[in-house]
Design an enzyme around this catalytic site. Structure first.
Site, mmCIF file in Angstrom:
data_model
loop_
_atom_site.group_PDB
_atom_site.id
_atom_site.type_symbol
_atom_site.label_atom_id
_atom_site.label_comp_id
_atom_site.label_asym_id
_atom_site.label_seq_id
_atom_site.Cartn_x
_atom_site.Cartn_y
_atom_site.Cartn_z
ATOM 1 N N GLY A 42 -36.550 14.612 -8.596
ATOM 2 C CA GLY A 42 -38.255 15.246 -8.141
ATOM 3 C C GLY A 42 -37.201 17.288 -8.424
ATOM 4 O O GLY A 42 -36.855 17.419 -8.903
ATOM 5 N N SER A 43 -38.431 17.466 -7.614
ATOM 6 C CA SER A 43 -38.483 18.551 -7.679
ATOM 7 C C SER A 43 -37.400 19.564 -7.428
ATOM 8 O O SER A 43 -36.920 20.750 -8.224
ATOM 9 C CB SER A 43 -39.939 19.592 -7.122
ATOM 10 O OG SER A 43 -40.117 19.546 -5.822
ATOM 11 N N GLU A 45 -35.148 18.602 -7.449
ATOM 12 C CA GLU A 45 -33.202 18.420 -7.942
ATOM 13 C C GLU A 45 -33.249 18.744 -9.470
ATOM 14 O O GLU A 45 -32.254 19.081 -9.974
ATOM 15 C CB GLU A 45 -33.116 17.160 -8.294
ATOM 16 C CG GLU A 45 -33.201 15.490 -6.544
ATOM 17 C CD GLU A 45 -33.657 15.853 -5.991
ATOM 18 O OE1 GLU A 45 -34.648 16.417 -5.251
ATOM 19 O OE2 GLU A 45 -34.728 15.394 -6.585
ATOM 20 N N GLU A 64 -35.592 3.995 -7.131
ATOM 21 C CA GLU A 64 -34.599 4.575 -7.164
ATOM 22 C C GLU A 64 -33.727 3.804 -6.225
ATOM 23 O O GLU A 64 -32.519 3.859 -6.711
ATOM 24 C CB GLU A 64 -35.021 5.757 -6.064
ATOM 25 C CG GLU A 64 -35.258 7.151 -5.446
ATOM 26 C CD GLU A 64 -36.932 7.460 -5.406
ATOM 27 O OE1 GLU A 64 -37.071 8.379 -5.671
ATOM 28 O OE2 GLU A 64 -37.260 5.903 -5.719
ATOM 29 N N HIS A 87 -34.008 11.776 -5.318
ATOM 30 C CA HIS A 87 -34.843 13.371 -4.883
ATOM 31 C C HIS A 87 -35.441 13.039 -2.721
ATOM 32 O O HIS A 87 -35.628 11.817 -2.126
ATOM 33 C CB HIS A 87 -36.564 13.042 -4.944
ATOM 34 C CG HIS A 87 -37.463 13.987 -4.421
ATOM 35 N ND1 HIS A 87 -36.995 15.527 -4.623
ATOM 36 C CD2 HIS A 87 -38.847 13.127 -3.991
ATOM 37 C CE1 HIS A 87 -38.259 15.687 -4.166
ATOM 38 N NE2 HIS A 87 -39.076 14.613 -4.478
ATOM 39 N N HIS A 294 -23.157 -16.508 7.537
ATOM 40 C CA HIS A 294 -24.843 -16.821 8.538
ATOM 41 C C HIS A 294 -25.806 -17.103 9.217
ATOM 42 O O HIS A 294 -27.628 -16.993 9.619
ATOM 43 C CB HIS A 294 -25.616 -17.156 6.771
ATOM 44 C CG HIS A 294 -27.189 -17.086 6.675
ATOM 45 N ND1 HIS A 294 -27.345 -17.644 4.827
ATOM 46 C CD2 HIS A 294 -27.787 -15.765 6.116
ATOM 47 C CE1 HIS A 294 -28.305 -16.468 4.971
ATOM 48 N NE2 HIS A 294 -28.968 -15.814 6.099
ATOM 49 N N GLY A 413 -26.872 -9.873 0.483
ATOM 50 C CA GLY A 413 -28.143 -10.459 0.910
ATOM 51 C C GLY A 413 -29.139 -9.793 0.555
ATOM 52 O O GLY A 413 -30.515 -10.592 0.626
#
Length: 539
Positions: A42-43, A45, A64, A87, A294, A413
């Site tokens: 993004g801006s 970075e 992402e 970002h 689980h 998971g």
């Protein structure tokens, strides 16, 4: 890999040269062997990417979560940390599902995220991330927004070593947008051994108990494959004629599944684990927690009369163990120390595990037949990255893995990992065929990975098992009192066109709905040197 100490001539830090934060960071990453940046910028970075060095590449993902999944697969395949560029707050938030998976996978990833300029942070600016270092917690090993711009390269150097220290995992560094052009000095690359030898007294205690037991069982987990200890665990099991089981929800293949000592896969249920291990008086859990459950259970964690011992690289796993004796340290070193003991007990070998009955074709193709066919046409060296939860038990019977480093799945998971992770593994494995074995529901969490595979031109095949619904959720509903014929809301997935989706993103594709056509379709796809997708319509 362990970093190597640079000499004064090789190490720019020795000259005290003043450079920018960007220049120091690029130099640091180059010397750490990290020349690929996985990102969706993004801006905030963009200054990092100015004057991008010619020996670096930027691996773009269209979401992402895809970015982190690709980086995870790449890191697992190479054994070195990867660098991810996200970002600010929104980008980190989008990535959190796969950051959590990387945490559970123990994958070394250095995550950088942009931040607004330091001077306007007190005003809660647009695209600012308040308490940026807190955002990814608790699913990173270490997190920081450096107090000064000139501290950024040093923070990244520390982040690398924290990520690589066992148990490995993701780390996070928030970097304000105006830091990249600030002056600083180069950072030295220190040499750190990232492996710790387990306590020899504890290893002797495990070895003595193993020598004296009557009927041992080994329970193996992902850390064996991650530590490169495949040969050692096979040798130790053969020395003791121990039955070998796979730990519940293990994310790697850690023992050859065609070996005569292989006993199968433990389910994530307390009572059924006790039942499976019944009759063994010594249980040795290696490279896995004791145990991953689980669903709720009751009663003992191991059979009556059995003793439990554990070798694990994660102190948290040892602390959480409900019973037994644990030793913490590098798995390969610990197994090597056990093998160094001279005593060689003589025990009869257990009976081989019965083979699964052969799956037969039917008008609506069974998953077992589809996976059996894939097993027959694939080479054992092909790497499978799997995210088909409802088909995993069937896979364990009909798609055996017999070589190290040939199977990866998510330990968390969480869905949306498998497709991009397969791309990352393929990028890190030139000359090897990678198969992404994905469920239809799972694939839609990160379908953008097809675009990255196509843009990178990777010779890989995505196999989509399309049963038209979230089958795993329907199966699990039975545990909560649903009847077999009850409607489970939110599980139907009609009208998804995976052939069309793949072609739209640049991948060749084919749909197979008849059993007699499957083998030829898979052979053709696996022989292709470009990314492609095979959609299999299954029952």
């Amino acid at each position: 890999m362990n970093t190597q100490t640079s000499t004064a001539n090789e190490n720019p830090a020795a000259s005290n040269e003043v450079v920018t934060v960007r220049e120091a960071t690029i130099d640091l990453m180059r010397r750490l062997g990290i020349t690929k940046i996985f990102g969706n910028p993004g801006s905030t970075e963009l200054p990092m990417l100015r004057d991008y060095p010619s020996d670096f590449s930027y691996v773009l993902g269209l979401h992402e979560a895809v970015v982190v999944g690709m980086a995870d697969g790449y890191a697992q395949a190479t054994g070195n940390a990867t660098l991810v560029n996200l970002h600010s707050a929104a980008g980190v938030g989008n990535a959190m599902g796969n950051i959590f998976t990387s945490w559970k996978n123990h994958t070394p990833i250095i995550i950088t995220a942009g931040q607004q300029a330091r001077s306007i942070l007190p005003f809660d600016p647009y695209l600012g991330s308040m308490q940026a270092a807190e955002l990814p917690k608790p699913y990173v090993k270490w997190s920081i927004e450096p107090a000064r711009a000139e501290d950024v390269p040093l923070a990244l150097a520390r982040a690398y070593h924290v990520a690589m220290q066992e148990p490995r995992g993701p780390v996070f560094v928030s970097i304000p947008v105006d830091d990249w052009d600030r002056p600083c000095e180069h950072v030295a690359v220190t040499e750190v051994s990232h492996r710790v030898r387990p306590d020899p007294v504890g290893i002797d205690r495990i070895g003595d108990a193993l020598d004296q037991c009557g009927k041992p069982a080994f329970v193996v987990g992902a850390a064996i494959d991650q530590a490169g200890a495949w040969d050692e665990i096979v040798q130790l099991a053969e020395r003791h004629n121990a039955r070998v089981y796979v730990a519940p929800m293990s994310a790697r293949c850690s023992f050859p599944e065609d070996h005569h000592l292989f006993g199968g896969f433990l389910p994530p249920m307390r009572e059924r684990i006790v039942q499976a291990l019944s009759g063994h008086d010594f249980i040795f859990v290696v490279g896995a927690p004791v145990f991953t459950y689980h669903v709720e259970g009751a009663g003992p964690h191991i059979p009556a009369g059995a003793a439990l011992y554990q070798l694990v690289d994660d102190p948290s796993s040892a602390a959480l163990s409900p019973t037994g004796f644990s030793v913490v340290g590098n798995i390969a070193l610990g197994l090597a120390d056990l093998l160094a003991r001279s005593q060689r007990p003589q025990r009869p070998a257990p009976e081989p595990r019965p083979a699964a009955p052969r799956a037969e074709p039917e008008p609506l193709m069974p998953v077992a037949f589809a996976l059996q066919t894939l097993a027959e046409v694939r080479d054992p060296s092909h790497i499978v990255v799997e995210e088909a939860p409802s088909s995993r038990r069937t896979m364990q019977s009909y798609l055996p893995f017999t070589r190290k480093n040939t199977f990866i799945t998510m330990a968390s998971g969480g869905l949306g990992y498998g497709m991009p992770a397969a791309v990352g593994v393929a990028l890190a494995s030139p000359g090897k065929k990678v198969i992404g074995l994905i469920g239809d529901g799972s694939s839609m969490y990160s379908i953008q990975a097809l675009w990255s595979a196509a843009q990178l031109g990777l010779p890989m095949t995505f196999v989509i098992l399309n049963n038209g619904r979230y089958e795993a959720l329907r199966d699990f509903a039975l545990h909560f009192g649903f009847g077999k014929e009850d409607v489970v809301q939110g599980t139907a997935l009609p009208d998804l066109d995976f052939v069309g989706l793949a072609r739209a993103m640049g991948c060749g594709s084919v749909r197979v709905d008849r059993a007699e056509h499957l083998a030829d379709a898979l052979k053709e796809a696996l022989s292709d040197d470009k990314p492609n997708l095979v959609e299999i319509i299954v029952a």
